[in-house]
Design a protein around this motif. Sequence first.
Motif, mmCIF file in Angstrom:
data_model
loop_
_atom_site.group_PDB
_atom_site.id
_atom_site.type_symbol
_atom_site.label_atom_id
_atom_site.label_comp_id
_atom_site.label_asym_id
_atom_site.label_seq_id
_atom_site.Cartn_x
_atom_site.Cartn_y
_atom_site.Cartn_z
ATOM 1 N N ILE A 4 11.578 -1.828 -16.187
ATOM 2 C CA ILE A 4 11.248 -0.454 -15.837
ATOM 3 C C ILE A 4 12.375 0.454 -16.301
ATOM 4 O O ILE A 4 13.555 0.068 -16.306
ATOM 5 C CB ILE A 4 11.027 -0.303 -14.306
ATOM 6 N N ASN A 121 1.907 3.256 -11.292
ATOM 7 C CA ASN A 121 2.886 4.122 -11.966
ATOM 8 C C ASN A 121 3.399 5.223 -11.031
ATOM 9 O O ASN A 121 3.651 6.352 -11.466
ATOM 10 C CB ASN A 121 2.290 4.742 -13.238
ATOM 11 N N SER A 122 3.516 4.879 -9.764
ATOM 12 C CA SER A 122 4.002 5.841 -8.776
ATOM 13 C C SER A 122 5.407 5.487 -8.291
ATOM 14 O O SER A 122 5.851 5.972 -7.250
ATOM 15 C CB SER A 122 3.045 5.893 -7.568
ATOM 16 N N THR A 124 9.494 5.216 -9.432
ATOM 17 C CA THR A 124 10.498 5.649 -10.404
ATOM 18 C C THR A 124 11.863 5.135 -9.974
ATOM 19 O O THR A 124 12.144 5.046 -8.775
ATOM 20 C CB THR A 124 10.535 7.190 -10.493
ATOM 21 N N ARG A 193 4.806 9.494 -4.385
ATOM 22 C CA ARG A 193 5.769 8.980 -5.355
ATOM 23 C C ARG A 193 6.952 8.395 -4.584
ATOM 24 O O ARG A 193 7.439 8.996 -3.636
ATOM 25 C CB ARG A 193 6.241 10.117 -6.270
#
Length: 210
Positions: A4, A121-122, A124, A193
């Motif tokens: 990632i 894809n939430s 980071t 997120r």
Amino acid sequence: MAQIDVYNQEAAVVKQVELNDAVFGIEPNQQAIYDAVLVYLAGCRQGTHSTLTRAFVSGTGKKPFKQKGTGRARQGSTRATQWRHGAIAFGPHPRKYNLKMNRKVRRLAYRSALSEKLADNSLTVVENLNFDEIKTKKAVALMNAFKFDRKTLFVADAAEDFDNAYVSMRNIPNATLVTVPMLNVYDIANADRIVFTEAAAAKAGEVFAE
């Protein structure tokens, strides 16, 4: 191990790291997530609600009128439930709503919730949340750089220096900063997120893999 991108506070990719597949790469168990959220919300209930039964309602114990001859329905007390200012029948009383959850299922719920965020894809990863000063504008600039305009959960490692960032985010209604031990499945599932620092992502990969 899943790769990632790691971003700096200006939303630029600086490197890549590996996430523990045992925590971030499993098939999400929706039942475990549901049960964990249910346990959390049940634990938030105070359970202080209380109603008065006939034993606690103030009033006389005298029979309101004689049994026969009035043409009315017989009554034994003005404290009965059908009377104004009378008691409440089967009303709630103080109780605990706490539910129990097995440790293995709780850990599965954490792993499922985190894996689901990564799959959607939430999730980071940022280098750090070190702020040189307490400034809400700096926290807003960070969120704007990533275009985080909905509920965002920031996660830092307890060993990191994130005090200034924590205070800076307190006035932002859609931003919350917690440490890895403070994480719960409800907050993970409720956030649009989730943002880990690099150290927090590594820590979560260790803690929740056990």
